[in-house]
Design an enzyme around this catalytic site. Structure first.
Site, short mmCIF file in Angstrom:
data_model
loop_
_atom_site.label_atom_id
_atom_site.label_comp_id
_atom_site.label_asym_id
_atom_site.label_seq_id
_atom_site.Cartn_x
_atom_site.Cartn_y
_atom_site.Cartn_z
N ASP A 122 0.83 -1.22 0.00
CA ASP A 122 0.00 0.00 0.00
C ASP A 122 0.86 1.26 0.00
OD1 ASP A 122 -2.50 -1.28 2.33
OD2 ASP A 122 -2.10 -1.63 0.19
N HIS A 174 -3.50 8.19 8.00
CA HIS A 174 -3.36 6.78 8.40
C HIS A 174 -2.01 6.46 9.02
CE1 HIS A 174 -7.14 5.78 6.55
NE2 HIS A 174 -6.73 6.04 5.34
N GLY A 187 -1.91 2.88 4.30
CA GLY A 187 -2.88 3.53 3.41
C GLY A 187 -2.31 4.67 2.61
N ASP A 230 -12.54 11.83 -1.17
CA ASP A 230 -12.95 10.52 -1.73
C ASP A 230 -14.38 10.16 -1.32
OD1 ASP A 230 -10.51 8.73 0.38
OD2 ASP A 230 -11.97 10.28 0.86
N TYR A 284 -9.67 10.78 -5.35
CA TYR A 284 -9.02 10.08 -6.46
C TYR A 284 -9.64 10.39 -7.81
CZ TYR A 284 -7.14 8.12 -2.32
OH TYR A 284 -6.54 8.00 -1.08
O1 LIG Z 1 -7.83 7.39 0.86
C1 LIG Z 1 -7.35 6.80 1.80
C2 LIG Z 1 -6.65 5.50 1.72
C3 LIG Z 1 -6.44 4.88 0.57
C4 LIG Z 1 -5.75 3.57 0.58
C5 LIG Z 1 -6.04 2.63 1.54
C6 LIG Z 1 -5.37 1.41 1.53
C7 LIG Z 1 -4.43 1.13 0.56
C8 LIG Z 1 -4.12 2.08 -0.39
C9 LIG Z 1 -4.81 3.30 -0.38
N1 LIG Z 1 -4.57 4.29 -1.29
C10 LIG Z 1 -4.41 4.01 -2.59
O2 LIG Z 1 -4.45 2.93 -3.04
C11 LIG Z 1 -4.20 5.16 -3.47
C12 LIG Z 1 -3.51 6.28 -3.04
C13 LIG Z 1 -3.30 7.33 -3.91
C14 LIG Z 1 -3.79 7.25 -5.22
C15 LIG Z 1 -4.51 6.15 -5.63
C16 LIG Z 1 -4.71 5.09 -4.74
O3 LIG Z 1 -5.33 3.95 -5.11
C17 LIG Z 1 -6.64 3.94 -5.47
C18 LIG Z 1 -7.08 2.88 -6.26
C19 LIG Z 1 -8.40 2.83 -6.63
C20 LIG Z 1 -9.28 3.81 -6.20
C21 LIG Z 1 -8.82 4.83 -5.39
C22 LIG Z 1 -7.50 4.90 -5.01
N2 LIG Z 1 -7.43 7.30 3.05
O4 LIG Z 1 -8.07 8.46 3.29
ZN LIG Z 2 -9.68 8.28 2.06
#
Ligand SMILES: O=C(/C=C/c1ccccc1NC(=O)c1ccccc1Oc1ccccc1)NO
Ligand SMILES: [Zn+2]
Length: 380
Positions: A92, A134, A142, A258, A297
């Protein structure tokens, strides 16, 4: 808000550093350039952020984590050291080259904003590239490597006895809640999606804090599909109750976008108008307020949201038409500021929400009892 009393933390270098975070390509530039294109910079005091020092970061994070994080950041992608896993690095929280400098830049910007509030230079301070809620003391999580929110709150605590943290991001603000779960000096209040298997998995209503911090962590678990009206109602009820019982001297808000309709997280169905109504409640308290970003996002909607919130702080009304600027094409097909709610159904049934509110009120009432006791003891 008297405009000169609003601090906007920005520099072209800072935006370039934030843009370099591959998973949010150009988001920092899109946010800044939309704010600039709407002519809002002239109403604010623009201040360049400082870099956070190792000591700044060590106010919350462990030395072990920081030195490992700095080491792998220097070596970049191929740093698959065995202990990286225990520090949450990889998966992550990928280790891109220079990610330490990015985290130190964001933390420095949030500290620059918090210092403006602590020193009374401004009433509201903005760092839309901050809000990484996080990150834990010794673990990235995260996509958050350094918890700039915790560092900002600690900075405000140098001046203010009681600080209220409000987390509007789709995800539970677990890193901030953990940092302050044992103290009654900081109330952490998080509105978020709470559903089996949904990250980070914490944030159930029963989580109220521990020890002397009991009743000073408040969680409002919500389900998919919630739209502006119900969300604002819930926020209004809880915010008023918390403000009148806890009497915060300063407020920190994480406005992760988000939760908006159209976000790839595809969960809530909010629009910037709904979040704006929540912000208006907080601004109405006229307390030193730090505003941070976070998730978000759908890059154009995130820029729309934080530009709209910035205009609210400045009492400026924005035209619907997106002004011409470098990222104009990203705002198609309508090229307007408004975000249209989706047609997904709201899975938050009224009975559940009433139950959530009743339980929150019980927690807050318990907090009133706690505060009354604390005050009674303080009097003797
Ligand atoms: O938004 C968050 C956490 C996001 C999150 C949680 C667990 C693992 C990864 C995370 N974040 C991401 O994957 C992430 C971070 C920055 C840009 C794109 C990201 O992926 C996606 C993938 C698909 C949809 C949205 C976001 N916290 O407020
Ligand atoms: Zn979030």
């Amino acid at each position: 808000m008297a405009s000169s009393r609003v601090l906007y933390v920005h520099s072209d270098d800072y935006v370039r550093t934030c843009d370099s975070m591959a998973r949010l390509p150009h988001r920092a530039s899109m946010v800044h350039l939309l704010i600039k294109a709407y002519g809002l910079l002239k109403f604010m005091r623009v201040i360049a952020p400082r870099m956070a020092s190792h000591d700044d970061l060590a106010a919350f994070h462990s030395d072990a984590y920081l030195s490992h994080f700095e080491l792998v950041s220097r070596e970049g992608e191929d740093a698959d050291l065995p202990e990286s896993q225990q520090y949450g690095l990889g998966y992550d929280c990928p280790v891109m080259e220079g990610v330490f400098e990015y985290a130190a830049a964001v933390a420095g910007a949030t500290l620059t904003a918090a210092e403006g509030l602590r020193n009374g230079v401004c009433d509201v301070a903005l760092n839309w590239a901050g809000g990484w809620h996080h990150a834990k003391k010794d673990e990235a999580s995260g996509f958050c490597y350094v918890n700039d929110v915790v560092l900002g709150i600690l900075k405000l605590r140098e001046q203010f006895q009681r600080v209220l943290y409000i987390d509007f991001d789709l995800h539970h603000g677990d890193g901030v809640e953990d940092a302050f779960s044992f103290t009654p000096k900081v109330v952490t209040l998080s509105f978020h999606k709470f559903s089996p298997g949904f990250f980070p998995g914490t944030g159930d209503i029963a989580e109220v804090g521990l020890g002397r911090g009991r009743f000073y962590s408040i969680n409002v678990p919500l389900s998919d599909g919630i739209a502006d009206e119900k969300y604002v109602d819930i926020c209004h009820s809880v915010l008023q109750a918390v403000n009148t019982t806890f009497l915060p001297e300063a407020v920190v808000c994480q406005f992760g976008a988000d939760t908006l309709a159209g976000d790839p997280m595809c969960s809530f169905n909010l629009t910037p108008k709904g979040l704006g109504q929540c912000l208006q409640i907080v601004l109405g308290w006229q307390k030193p307020t730090l505003l941070l970003g976070g998730g978000g996002y759908h890059l154009a909607n995130t820029a729309r949201c934080w530009t709209y919130l910035t205009a609210l702080v400045l009492d400026q009304v924005l035209a619907s038409e997106i002004p011409e600027h470098q990222f104009f094409p990203e705002y198609g097909p309508d090229y307007v500021l408004e975000v249209t709610p989706g047609c997904r159904s709201d899975t938050n049934n009224p009975a559940h929400l009433d139950q959530v509110l009743a339980e929150i009120r019980a927690v807050v009432r318990a907090e009133i009892w706690n505060l009354a006791m604390v005050r009674a003891i303080a009097r003797h």
